[in-house]
Write an enzyme that holds these catalytic residues in place. Structure first.
Site, short mmCIF file in Angstrom:
data_model
loop_
_atom_site.label_atom_id
_atom_site.label_comp_id
_atom_site.label_asym_id
_atom_site.label_seq_id
_atom_site.Cartn_x
_atom_site.Cartn_y
_atom_site.Cartn_z
N GLU A 163 7.60 13.63 -22.11
CA GLU A 163 6.84 12.38 -22.10
C GLU A 163 7.23 11.43 -23.22
O GLU A 163 6.72 10.31 -23.28
CB GLU A 163 5.34 12.69 -22.21
CG GLU A 163 4.81 13.44 -21.00
CD GLU A 163 3.32 13.67 -21.06
OE1 GLU A 163 2.66 13.23 -22.03
OE2 GLU A 163 2.79 14.30 -20.13
N CYS A 197 -4.09 18.18 -21.70
CA CYS A 197 -4.49 18.87 -22.92
C CYS A 197 -3.30 19.08 -23.87
O CYS A 197 -3.49 19.25 -25.07
CB CYS A 197 -5.17 20.19 -22.60
SG CYS A 197 -4.21 21.30 -21.56
N HIS A 198 -2.09 19.02 -23.33
CA HIS A 198 -0.90 19.19 -24.16
C HIS A 198 -0.69 18.03 -25.12
O HIS A 198 0.07 18.15 -26.08
CB HIS A 198 0.35 19.37 -23.28
CG HIS A 198 0.63 18.22 -22.37
ND1 HIS A 198 -0.02 18.08 -21.15
CD2 HIS A 198 1.45 17.15 -22.49
CE1 HIS A 198 0.41 16.98 -20.56
NE2 HIS A 198 1.30 16.40 -21.36
N TYR A 206 -7.02 16.84 -32.70
CA TYR A 206 -8.32 17.40 -32.33
C TYR A 206 -9.43 16.66 -33.06
O TYR A 206 -10.50 16.41 -32.49
CB TYR A 206 -8.38 18.90 -32.66
CG TYR A 206 -7.53 19.74 -31.75
CD1 TYR A 206 -7.98 20.12 -30.49
CD2 TYR A 206 -6.27 20.18 -32.14
CE1 TYR A 206 -7.20 20.90 -29.64
CE2 TYR A 206 -5.48 20.96 -31.30
CZ TYR A 206 -5.95 21.31 -30.06
OH TYR A 206 -5.19 22.07 -29.23
N ASN A 220 -9.17 24.07 -20.22
CA ASN A 220 -8.82 23.09 -19.19
C ASN A 220 -8.17 23.79 -17.99
O ASN A 220 -7.11 24.39 -18.13
CB ASN A 220 -7.86 22.06 -19.81
CG ASN A 220 -7.26 21.12 -18.79
OD1 ASN A 220 -7.74 20.98 -17.68
ND2 ASN A 220 -6.17 20.49 -19.19
#
Length: 157
Positions: free
Chosen positions: A148, A121-122, A90, A113
């Site tokens: 991912e 956003c993850h 962040y 979001n």
């Protein structure tokens, strides 16, 4: 506004959009039956999300039309710059947006979001590497980051 429901490894997802673009994607806490007919305005989004969950897609190529304030949209645009398989804190995101002191506002916009997974956003984590805050639940954030990950964790048992 067209609506469709799809099944994902994380539960049912609701998609909304029209000819102006995708406005909403969220994972639901309840199971909804998958839409038998996908509205034309949502066909690409459904196809690309299914490819993502199958491990065949890393980037989305969709017309997006999320509703939010100018600041929220600025944060969401910055989220789109985070590459697949990477994370950012962040604090780093706030720096990238030009104001370190805006970290709470950035975190708030991240949490609002409306296009989960599409706007990643993850991929935003705590400065210490912790999985902090995710509207869909930390178990889903962990799943998405593992999905991912360039080096998939193997299990011995």
């Amino acid at each position: 506004m067209a609506t469709a429901y799809i099944n994902t490894p994380l539960g049912s997802a609701k998609l909304e959009g029209d000819e102006n673009g995708l406005t909403y994607v969220t994972l639901l806490e309840t199971d909804e039956p998958e839409s038998k007919i996908i509205p034309e305005d949502l066909e690409d989004a459904v196809y690309q999300l299914n490819e993502y969950f199958e491990g065949k897609r890393q980037n989305f190529d969709l017309l997006l039309n999320p509703e939010g304030t100018e600041f929220q949209k600025k944060v969401w645009e910055a989220l789109l710059e985070i590459p697949f398989g990477k994370t950012i804190s962040y604090l780093e995101l706030s720096k990238n947006l030009g104001d370190v002191k805006a970290i709470r506002a950035v975190a708030s916009a991240n949490g609002k979001n409306p296009l989960w997974i599409i706007i990643p956003c993850h991929r935003v984590i705590g400065s210490d590497g912790s999985l902090t805050g995710y509207a869909g639940g930390l178990h889903r954030k962990k799943w998405l980051l593992n999905h991912e990950s360039p080096s998939k964790q193997q299990t011995l048992f």
